[in-house]
Design a protein around this motif. Structure first.
Motif, PDB file in Angstrom:
ATOM      1  N   HIS A  58       0.844  -1.191   0.000  1.00  0.00           N
ATOM      2  CA  HIS A  58       0.000   0.000   0.000  1.00  0.00           C
ATOM      3  C   HIS A  58       0.885   1.248   0.000  1.00  0.00           C
ATOM      4  O   HIS A  58       1.838   1.345   0.775  1.00  0.00           O
ATOM      5  N   GLY A  59       0.553   2.209  -0.836  1.00  0.00           N
ATOM      6  CA  GLY A  59       1.295   3.459  -0.879  1.00  0.00           C
ATOM      7  C   GLY A  59       2.682   3.346  -1.466  1.00  0.00           C
ATOM      8  O   GLY A  59       3.550   4.186  -1.192  1.00  0.00           O
ATOM      9  N   TRP A  60       2.884   2.311  -2.290  1.00  0.00           N
ATOM     10  CA  TRP A  60       4.229   2.052  -2.802  1.00  0.00           C
ATOM     11  C   TRP A  60       4.748   3.183  -3.673  1.00  0.00           C
ATOM     12  O   TRP A  60       5.908   3.587  -3.556  1.00  0.00           O
ATOM     13  N   ARG A  61       3.917   3.695  -4.568  1.00  0.00           N
ATOM     14  CA  ARG A  61       4.412   4.687  -5.523  1.00  0.00           C
ATOM     15  C   ARG A  61       4.915   5.949  -4.804  1.00  0.00           C
ATOM     16  O   ARG A  61       5.963   6.494  -5.150  1.00  0.00           O
ATOM     17  N   ALA A  62       4.147   6.409  -3.801  1.00  0.00           N
ATOM     18  CA  ALA A  62       4.577   7.612  -3.062  1.00  0.00           C
ATOM     19  C   ALA A  62       5.874   7.342  -2.318  1.00  0.00           C
ATOM     20  O   ALA A  62       6.787   8.181  -2.291  1.00  0.00           O
ATOM     21  N   PHE A  63       5.961   6.157  -1.729  1.00  0.00           N
ATOM     22  CA  PHE A  63       7.198   5.805  -1.030  1.00  0.00           C
ATOM     23  C   PHE A  63       8.377   5.752  -1.992  1.00  0.00           C
ATOM     24  O   PHE A  63       9.468   6.261  -1.704  1.00  0.00           O
ATOM     25  N   ASP A  64       8.163   5.133  -3.164  1.00  0.00           N
ATOM     26  CA  ASP A  64       9.259   4.988  -4.114  1.00  0.00           C
ATOM     27  C   ASP A  64       9.756   6.344  -4.605  1.00  0.00           C
ATOM     28  O   ASP A  64      10.965   6.567  -4.745  1.00  0.00           O
ATOM     29  N   ARG A  65       8.816   7.258  -4.825  1.00  0.00           N
ATOM     30  CA  ARG A  65       9.244   8.598  -5.249  1.00  0.00           C
ATOM     31  C   ARG A  65      10.073   9.260  -4.153  1.00  0.00           C
ATOM     32  O   ARG A  65      11.093   9.888  -4.437  1.00  0.00           O
ATOM     33  N   ARG A  66       9.617   9.119  -2.929  1.00  0.00           N
ATOM     34  CA  ARG A  66      10.350   9.757  -1.820  1.00  0.00           C
ATOM     35  C   ARG A  66      11.743   9.157  -1.645  1.00  0.00           C
ATOM     36  O   ARG A  66      12.729   9.883  -1.496  1.00  0.00           O
ATOM     37  N   GLN A  67      11.833   7.836  -1.677  1.00  0.00           N
ATOM     38  CA  GLN A  67      13.155   7.240  -1.449  1.00  0.00           C
ATOM     39  C   GLN A  67      14.116   7.582  -2.583  1.00  0.00           C
ATOM     40  O   GLN A  67      15.320   7.745  -2.357  1.00  0.00           O
ATOM     41  N   ARG A  68      13.613   7.756  -3.795  1.00  0.00           N
ATOM     42  CA  ARG A  68      14.484   8.171  -4.900  1.00  0.00           C
ATOM     43  C   ARG A  68      14.936   9.616  -4.711  1.00  0.00           C
ATOM     44  O   ARG A  68      16.102   9.943  -4.954  1.00  0.00           O
ATOM     45  N   ARG A  69      14.002  10.472  -4.296  1.00  0.00           N
ATOM     46  CA  ARG A  69      14.377  11.873  -4.082  1.00  0.00           C
ATOM     47  C   ARG A  69      15.478  11.983  -3.028  1.00  0.00           C
ATOM     48  O   ARG A  69      16.409  12.778  -3.161  1.00  0.00           O
ATOM     49  N   VAL A  70      15.360  11.181  -1.990  1.00  0.00           N
ATOM     50  CA  VAL A  70      16.355  11.242  -0.911  1.00  0.00           C
ATOM     51  C   VAL A  70      17.684  10.656  -1.374  1.00  0.00           C
ATOM     52  O   VAL A  70      18.744  11.283  -1.258  1.00  0.00           O
ATOM     53  N   ARG A  71      17.659   9.455  -1.906  1.00  0.00           N
ATOM     54  CA  ARG A  71      18.908   8.767  -2.239  1.00  0.00           C
ATOM     55  C   ARG A  71      19.666   9.444  -3.369  1.00  0.00           C
ATOM     56  O   ARG A  71      20.897   9.380  -3.434  1.00  0.00           O
ATOM     57  N   GLU A 205     -13.552  12.958  13.530  1.00  0.00           N
ATOM     58  CA  GLU A 205     -12.103  13.157  13.510  1.00  0.00           C
ATOM     59  C   GLU A 205     -11.399  12.143  12.611  1.00  0.00           C
ATOM     60  O   GLU A 205     -10.209  12.284  12.313  1.00  0.00           O
ATOM     61  N   LEU A 206     -12.144  11.117  12.176  1.00  0.00           N
ATOM     62  CA  LEU A 206     -11.549  10.108  11.304  1.00  0.00           C
ATOM     63  C   LEU A 206     -11.591  10.504   9.832  1.00  0.00           C
ATOM     64  O   LEU A 206     -10.987   9.823   8.995  1.00  0.00           O
ATOM     65  N   VAL A 207     -12.306  11.580   9.516  1.00  0.00           N
ATOM     66  CA  VAL A 207     -12.431  11.981   8.106  1.00  0.00           C
ATOM     67  C   VAL A 207     -11.061  12.175   7.445  1.00  0.00           C
ATOM     68  O   VAL A 207     -10.818  11.683   6.332  1.00  0.00           O
ATOM     69  N   PRO A 208     -10.091  12.854   8.114  1.00  0.00           N
ATOM     70  CA  PRO A 208      -8.773  13.003   7.467  1.00  0.00           C
ATOM     71  C   PRO A 208      -8.027  11.676   7.303  1.00  0.00           C
ATOM     72  O   PRO A 208      -7.028  11.623   6.604  1.00  0.00           O
ATOM     73  N   GLN A 209      -8.509  10.627   7.985  1.00  0.00           N
ATOM     74  CA  GLN A 209      -7.839   9.325   7.903  1.00  0.00           C
ATOM     75  C   GLN A 209      -8.550   8.415   6.899  1.00  0.00           C
ATOM     76  O   GLN A 209      -8.455   7.187   7.000  1.00  0.00           O
ATOM     77  N   ALA A 210      -9.245   8.999   5.936  1.00  0.00           N
ATOM     78  CA  ALA A 210     -10.008   8.188   4.982  1.00  0.00           C
ATOM     79  C   ALA A 210      -9.119   7.204   4.235  1.00  0.00           C
ATOM     80  O   ALA A 210      -9.545   6.103   3.870  1.00  0.00           O
ATOM     81  N   GLY A 211      -7.871   7.590   4.005  1.00  0.00           N
ATOM     82  CA  GLY A 211      -6.948   6.683   3.316  1.00  0.00           C
ATOM     83  C   GLY A 211      -6.765   5.380   4.059  1.00  0.00           C
ATOM     84  O   GLY A 211      -6.652   4.305   3.446  1.00  0.00           O
ATOM     85  N   LYS A 212      -6.744   5.458   5.383  1.00  0.00           N
ATOM     86  CA  LYS A 212      -6.594   4.229   6.169  1.00  0.00           C
ATOM     87  C   LYS A 212      -7.828   3.339   6.027  1.00  0.00           C
ATOM     88  O   LYS A 212      -7.718   2.107   5.994  1.00  0.00           O
ATOM     89  N   ALA A 213      -9.006   3.988   5.981  1.00  0.00           N
ATOM     90  CA  ALA A 213     -10.229   3.205   5.810  1.00  0.00           C
ATOM     91  C   ALA A 213     -10.208   2.455   4.485  1.00  0.00           C
ATOM     92  O   ALA A 213     -10.607   1.285   4.403  1.00  0.00           O
ATOM     93  N   ILE A 214      -9.712   3.110   3.452  1.00  0.00           N
ATOM     94  CA  ILE A 214      -9.609   2.449   2.143  1.00  0.00           C
ATOM     95  C   ILE A 214      -8.626   1.293   2.205  1.00  0.00           C
ATOM     96  O   ILE A 214      -8.855   0.210   1.661  1.00  0.00           O
ATOM     97  N   GLU A 215      -7.522   1.524   2.901  1.00  0.00           N
ATOM     98  CA  GLU A 215      -6.519   0.464   3.036  1.00  0.00           C
ATOM     99  C   GLU A 215      -7.106  -0.743   3.771  1.00  0.00           C
ATOM    100  O   GLU A 215      -6.951  -1.888   3.343  1.00  0.00           O
ATOM    101  N   LEU A 216      -7.809  -0.468   4.886  1.00  0.00           N
ATOM    102  CA  LEU A 216      -8.411  -1.565   5.652  1.00  0.00           C
ATOM    103  C   LEU A 216      -9.479  -2.287   4.833  1.00  0.00           C
ATOM    104  O   LEU A 216      -9.617  -3.513   4.903  1.00  0.00           O
TER     105      LEU A 216
END
Length: 466
Positions: A58-71, A205-216
Motif C-alpha cells: 500500500h502506498g508504494w508509488r509515493a514511497f518509491d518517489r520519496r526514497q528516490r528523491r532522498v537517495r 475526527e476520522l475523516v482526514p484518515q479516509a486513506g486508512k479506511a480504504i486500506e483496511l
C-alpha cells in the motif's frame, strides 16, 4: 550548512531526510537494511524483485518517489547495512554517532559521525504476550512473518493462524495470503464492543484518515475473497505440538482478556503469527539520554525535539499510529533539525497533531486486557532466551528481599539473554508491577548493538565533514 544524521530509513526516517534536505541541510541516513523502507515498505531482495511492487504494498508509488528523491539528492549520503552501536552523549551538543558498516560478521567499517542535529527514527518491534507453547518452533511474531513474506517471499507455514490485537493483523494476513499461504482465521482479542467504542467515538475526527479506511477495506476484501474469518473477542491461549506447532487452542475472552471456560476450540495449523501491539525501540534514545513519557515513548515537544540538545525523535518511538503519521512526524523533525523555520510548516504540524490523535484512538480501540495472565501456567516460559518460566518469576516476587528489580533480574535471569529483555521485558515489568515489586525500567546500554572486539579496539574513521 547544518549536518543532519537520520537513524532509520522507514517512513519517519525518509520523511525526515527529505525535509532536512528541503531546509538546506546535508543529510546522512543510516539503516541496517540493504534497502530503505523499514518494516512497512520492506523490499524484496534484488534477485527476487517484483515487477509490480505497487501491487504488493500500500502506498508504494509515493514511497518509491520519496526514497528516490532522498537517495539521489546531491547533499544526501545513504548508508545501507549500517548499524549504530553506540551514541556518546555530549554537553549541549547532539551525541557522537558510533556506527559499523557492512555485514554483522564482517571486519572493519567502524566510524564516528559528529552531527549538528540527530533525528532518531528507530521504529518498533512486535510485542508478544506469552502463552503455553509460544516457545515452540512455528510460533512467530506477526512482524517477522510479514517480513519474511514481503521481504523474502518465504512463508512461515502452509496454514498459519494470525492472532493478537490491532489493525496490523490484517496486513499480516494479507501478506501471507498473497504469498500463497492459507490463513484459517484472524483472531482479534478485543471484543467488538471495545473496537466499536474506540473507533466510533468522535467519528468526524476520522475523516482526514479516509486513506486508512480504504486500506483496511482492501485487506477486508482480500480476506473475504479467501474466505478467511475475522473473529473478535477470541485469542490463542495455547500452542501444541511434538517438536513444533501442530495445533492451537483458542478461547473466547471477556473484555479484560480473561478466558471464558468451556469456549476452547482446537485448530490444526503449522504456524502461529502473534502480535499484541508494538514496543518502541528505545535503546538509542535512552543511550542519548532522552526523557521518556511514562517509560514507554520518547518525550518530544511540538517541533519533535527531545530533552537532549540537537536530538529529535519521530515515528513509533513517540507513539504508535501507523506509517502516515510516522512520516508526518519525520517531516516535522527533519525540517526543524535541518534549520527550517518552524513557523513555515503550520499545515504539517496540524497533520502531525491529527496523527497523534489517531494514535490515542488506536490505543483505546485495541487495549491490552488486564486478564491475560490467566492464560499462563506455572511452566509457561516467559523469557525465551533464558528459559525462565512463570513459576520462577512468581517465587522471586513472593520474597520481599528479592523483589528489587535487579535482584529479580539476576535471580531469574529473565532479560539476561541475547535479546536483553527486548521481548520479555514488558511482560516481566507488568507482572512485577502487579505484584508490587520494583519495576525494571529501560536500561541504558553503552553498547546498543553487538560489535566485534577487534572493531571495538580499533581506531574509528571520523566523518565530520561528509
Amino acid at each position: 550548512m547544518t549536518r543532519v544524521v537520520v537513524i532509520g530509513a522507514g517512513p519517519a526516517g525518509l520523511a525526515a531526510a527529505e525535509h532536512a534536505l528541503r531546509a538546506g541541510a546535508t543529510v546522512t541516513v543510516l539503516d541496517e537494511a540493504e534497502r530503505p523502507g523499514g518494516q512497512y515498505h520492506r523490499m524484496l531482495p534484488r534477485a527476487y524483485a517484483a515487477r509490480s511492487q505497487h501491487r504488493l504494498q500500500h502506498g508504494w508509488r509515493a514511497f518509491d518517489r520519496r526514497q528516490r528523491r532522498v537517495r539521489e539528492h546531491p547533499r544526501c549520503t545513504f548508508s545501507a547495512r549500517t548499524s549504530v552501536w553506540a551514541l556518546e552523549p555530549r554537553a549541549d551538543l547532539p551525541p557522537l554517532v558510533h556506527l559499523l558498516r557492512g555485514a554483522a560478521d564482517a571486519a572493519g567499517g567502524r566510524a564516528v559521525l559528529d552531527p549538528d542535529a540527530l533525528v532518531l527514527a528507530t521504529g518498533a518491534h512486535d510485542r508478544v504476550l506469552p502463552f503455553p507453547g509460544w516457545d515452540l518452533p512455528g510460533v512467530f511474531t506477526a512482524g517477522a512473518a510479514q517480513a519474511l513474506a514481503k521481504g523474502e517471499r518465504v512463508l512461515v507455514g502452509e496454514r498459519a493462524v494470525v492472532c493478537g490485537t490491532g489493525p496490523f493483523l490484517l496486513p499480516v494476513a494479507a501478506s501471507l495470503l498473497e504469498a500463497g499461504g492459507r490463513v484459517p482465521a484472524v483472531l482479534e482479542a478485543n471484543p467488538a464492543a471495545t473496537l466499536l467504542r474506540g473507533w466510533a467515538a468522535r467519528g468526524w475526527e476520522l475523516v482526514p484518515q479516509a486513506g486508512k479506511a480504504i486500506e483496511l477495506a482492501g485487506y477486508a476484501t482480500g480476506q473475504l475473497r479467501h474466505r478467511t474469518p475475522y473473529r473478535t473477542g477470541r485469542a490463542v491461549v495455547e500452542a501444541r505440538g511434538d517438536g513444533r506447532v501442530e495445533e492451537v487452542v483458542s478461547a473466547r475472552l471477556r473484555p479484560d482478556w480473561s478466558p471464558v471456560p468451556g469456549t476452547e476450540q482446537v485448530l490444526p495449523v503449522d504456524a502461529v503469527c502473534v502480535g499484541h501491539g508494538f514496543s518502541p525501540r528505545l535503546e538509542l534514545p535512552v543511550a542519548a539520554g532522552c526523557a521518556l513519557d511514562r517509560g514507554e515513548f520518547v518525550l518530544v515537544d511540538g517541533d519533535q525535539r527531545t530533552s537532549v540538545a540537537g536530538v529529535y525523535a519521530a515515528g513509533e518511538i513517540t507513539g504508535v499510529a501507523g506509517a502516515p503519521a510516522a512520516a508526518t512526524e519525520g517531516a516535522v523533525a527533519g525540517w526543524v533539525a535541518g534549520g527550517g523555520d518552524p513557523a513555515g510548516i503550520t499545515r504539517l504540524r496540524r497533520r502531525r497533531d491529527r496523527g497523534r490523535a489517531f494514535a490515542a484512538r488506536l490505543a483505546r480501540a485495541h487495549p491490552t486486557g488486564s486478564g491475560w495472565p490467566g492464560w499462563l501456567r506455572p511452566d509457561t516460559v516467559l523469557c525465551r532466551c533464558e528459559g525462565t518460566d512463570y513459576r520462577t518469576l512468581r517465587r522471586a516476587l513472593e520474597r520481599p528481599a528479592r523483589s528489587g528489580a535487579r535482584a529479580v533480574r539476576l535471580g531469574t535471569r529473565a532479560g539476561l539473554g541475547p535479546c536483553q529483555g527486548r521481548i520479555c521485558g514488558p511482560t516481566v515489568a507488568e507482572l512485577t508491577a502487579r505484584s508490587g515489586g520494583e519495576v525494571c525500567t529501560v536500561h541504558h546500554r553503552p553498547i546498543a548493538q553487538p560489535i566485534r572486539l577487534a572493531d571495538l579496539a580499533g581506531t574509528p574513521e571520523k566523518e565530520r565533514d561528509r
